[in-house]
Design an enzyme around this catalytic site. Structure first.
Site, PDB file in Angstrom:
ATOM      1  CG  ASP A 146     106.044  27.034 104.158  1.00  0.00           C
ATOM      2  OD1 ASP A 146     105.976  27.339 102.942  1.00  0.00           O
ATOM      3  OD2 ASP A 146     105.413  27.629 105.038  1.00  0.00           O
ATOM      4  CB  ILE A 147     108.461  26.567  98.856  1.00  0.00           C
ATOM      5  CG1 ILE A 147     109.610  26.852  97.890  1.00  0.00           C
ATOM      6  CG2 ILE A 147     107.206  27.344  98.484  1.00  0.00           C
ATOM      7  CD1 ILE A 147     109.392  26.285  96.505  1.00  0.00           C
ATOM      8  N   GLY A 190      96.821  25.784  97.590  1.00  0.00           N
ATOM      9  CA  GLY A 190      98.087  25.069  97.606  1.00  0.00           C
ATOM     10  C   GLY A 190      99.290  25.974  97.826  1.00  0.00           C
ATOM     11  CB  VAL A 191     102.794  25.679  96.668  1.00  0.00           C
ATOM     12  CG1 VAL A 191     102.744  25.714  95.162  1.00  0.00           C
ATOM     13  CG2 VAL A 191     104.104  26.205  97.194  1.00  0.00           C
ATOM     14  CG  ASP A 192      99.219  30.447  93.215  1.00  0.00           C
ATOM     15  OD1 ASP A 192      99.979  31.403  93.405  1.00  0.00           O
ATOM     16  OD2 ASP A 192      98.331  30.440  92.341  1.00  0.00           O
ATOM     17  CB  SER A 230     101.692  19.242  87.907  1.00  0.00           C
ATOM     18  OG  SER A 230     101.517  20.294  86.982  1.00  0.00           O
ATOM     19  N   GLY A 272      99.728  18.485  93.141  1.00  0.00           N
ATOM     20  CA  GLY A 272      98.645  18.736  94.090  1.00  0.00           C
ATOM     21  C   GLY A 272      97.316  18.796  93.377  1.00  0.00           C
ATOM     22  CB  VAL A 273      95.078  21.717  92.724  1.00  0.00           C
ATOM     23  CG1 VAL A 273      93.837  22.024  91.908  1.00  0.00           C
ATOM     24  CG2 VAL A 273      94.891  22.187  94.165  1.00  0.00           C
ATOM     25  CE1 TYR A 274      95.583  23.409  88.068  1.00  0.00           C
ATOM     26  CE2 TYR A 274      97.731  23.834  87.139  1.00  0.00           C
ATOM     27  CZ  TYR A 274      96.459  24.272  87.453  1.00  0.00           C
ATOM     28  OH  TYR A 274      96.078  25.560  87.148  1.00  0.00           O
TER      29      TYR A 274
HETATM   30  N1  AR6 Z   1     105.626  24.635 100.372  1.00  0.00           N
HETATM   31  C1  AR6 Z   1     106.000  23.623  99.543  1.00  0.00           C
HETATM   32  N2  AR6 Z   1     105.103  22.822  98.908  1.00  0.00           N
HETATM   33  C2  AR6 Z   1     103.793  23.066  99.128  1.00  0.00           C
HETATM   34  C3  AR6 Z   1     103.327  24.102  99.963  1.00  0.00           C
HETATM   35  C4  AR6 Z   1     104.300  24.904 100.607  1.00  0.00           C
HETATM   36  N3  AR6 Z   1     103.969  25.916 101.415  1.00  0.00           N
HETATM   37  N4  AR6 Z   1     101.962  24.080  99.971  1.00  0.00           N
HETATM   38  C5  AR6 Z   1     101.587  23.051  99.170  1.00  0.00           C
HETATM   39  N5  AR6 Z   1     102.684  22.434  98.668  1.00  0.00           N
HETATM   40  P1  AR6 Z   1      99.569  22.600  94.346  1.00  0.00           P
HETATM   41  P2  AR6 Z   1      99.517  22.228  91.427  1.00  0.00           P
HETATM   42  C6  AR6 Z   1     102.790  21.286  97.772  1.00  0.00           C
HETATM   43  O1  AR6 Z   1      98.173  22.121  94.449  1.00  0.00           O
HETATM   44  O2  AR6 Z   1      99.196  20.789  91.569  1.00  0.00           O
HETATM   45  C7  AR6 Z   1      96.698  26.359  92.971  1.00  0.00           C
HETATM   46  O3  AR6 Z   1      95.415  26.652  93.413  1.00  0.00           O
HETATM   47  C8  AR6 Z   1     101.587  20.373  97.621  1.00  0.00           C
HETATM   48  O4  AR6 Z   1     101.492  19.481  98.737  1.00  0.00           O
HETATM   49  O5  AR6 Z   1      99.966  23.782  95.145  1.00  0.00           O
HETATM   50  O6  AR6 Z   1     100.555  22.634  90.420  1.00  0.00           O
HETATM   51  C9  AR6 Z   1      97.122  27.182  91.769  1.00  0.00           C
HETATM   52  O7  AR6 Z   1      96.551  28.467  91.754  1.00  0.00           O
HETATM   53  C10 AR6 Z   1     101.946  19.640  96.329  1.00  0.00           C
HETATM   54  O8  AR6 Z   1     102.873  18.570  96.593  1.00  0.00           O
HETATM   55  O9  AR6 Z   1      99.990  22.930  92.801  1.00  0.00           O
HETATM   56  C11 AR6 Z   1      96.653  26.346  90.623  1.00  0.00           C
HETATM   57  O10 AR6 Z   1      95.289  26.585  90.332  1.00  0.00           O
HETATM   58  C12 AR6 Z   1     102.690  20.711  95.527  1.00  0.00           C
HETATM   59  O11 AR6 Z   1     102.987  21.766  96.448  1.00  0.00           O
HETATM   60  C13 AR6 Z   1      96.798  24.936  91.122  1.00  0.00           C
HETATM   61  O12 AR6 Z   1      96.731  25.004  92.528  1.00  0.00           O
HETATM   62  C14 AR6 Z   1     101.879  21.288  94.378  1.00  0.00           C
HETATM   63  O13 AR6 Z   1     100.503  21.371  94.739  1.00  0.00           O
HETATM   64  C15 AR6 Z   1      98.134  24.332  90.754  1.00  0.00           C
HETATM   65  O14 AR6 Z   1      98.154  22.971  91.107  1.00  0.00           O
END
Ligand code: AR6
Length: 178
Positions: free
Chosen positions: A10-11, A32-34, A122, A124-126
């Site tokens: 977990d970052i 997500g991570v945000d 990118s 995850g959601v992206y």
């Molecule tokens: N620690 C590390 N990695 C994580 C964590 C964590 N706590 N939580 C999720 N991930 P995403 P994106 C991973 O969707 O695709 C947001 O709503 C996750 O499993 O977080 O760039 C923003 O506001 C995946 O492998 O980011 C934007 O609207 C990776 O982080 C949008 O999502 C990225 O997934 C950005 O989408």
């Protein structure tokens, strides 16, 4: 010598100088991570993001760019926000994704942050494939770290075993420079 590594985790718990956030252009938090970073950092992070929007980035942060804020209650000192390309919106140019990693490192160097943790921006959601993100990130880093000093450790912090495996495989394919 720069260390580049990939770990499962977990970052938000990383004890590094700066963690990178996979944000969106609005910088107002999200899922997500945000979402995890904002939840762990507390309201000070959102205040910092609002300040960025009110000053340097009134129109939001462009895709492929990066900007730093404080890190609220996180163990890290800074959060570097970057906006990955959204494949669901047709943003499929790897150069934009590479830019997220290189611009984030440039911001880290400006801050004096020597140890930096990245998520799989990118992937995850992206909607990008984790293996493609890993390959793009690794190539971008290899070129960037060969050219610039100032960062000693880059740690990819991945949230699932398959994503970790994708990054491990990209890093071992990249060879000794990393
Ligand atoms: N620690 C590390 N990695 C994580 C964590 C964590 N706590 N939580 C999720 N991930 P995403 P994106 C991973 O969707 O695709 C947001 O709503 C996750 O499993 O977080 O760039 C923003 O506001 C995946 O492998 O980011 C934007 O609207 C990776 O982080 C949008 O999502 C990225 O997934 C950005 O989408």
């Amino acid at each position: 010598m720069v260390t580049v590594e990939a770990v499962l985790g977990d970052i938000t718990t990383q004890c590094v100088d700066a963690i990178v956030n996979a944000a969106d252009s609005a910088l107002m938090g999200g899922g997500g991570v945000d979402g995890a970073i904002h939840a762990a950092a507390g309201p000070a992070l959102l205040e910092d993001c609002r300040r960025v929007r009110a000053t340097t980035h009134p129109k939001g942060l462009p895709v492929g760019e990066a900007v730093a804020t404080g890190a609220g209650n996180l163990p890290a000192r800074w959060v570097i926000h970057t906006v990955g390309p959204n494949r669901h919106r047709g943003q499929d140019d790897p150069a934009l994704l590479a830019s997220c990693f290189t611009r984030s490192l440039a911001v880290a160097r400006d801050l004096g942050a020597r140890c930096v943790a990245f998520p799989a921006v990118s992937a995850g959601v992206y909607g990008w494939d984790a293996a493609e993100v890993a390959a793009v990130a690794t190539d971008a880093l290899r070129a960037d770290l060969a050219e610039h000093d100032g960062v000693d450790l880059v740690r990819f912090v991945l949230f699932s075993e398959p994503t970790l495996a994708a990054f491990q495989s990209a890093l071992s394919a990249a060879g000794p420079l990393l």
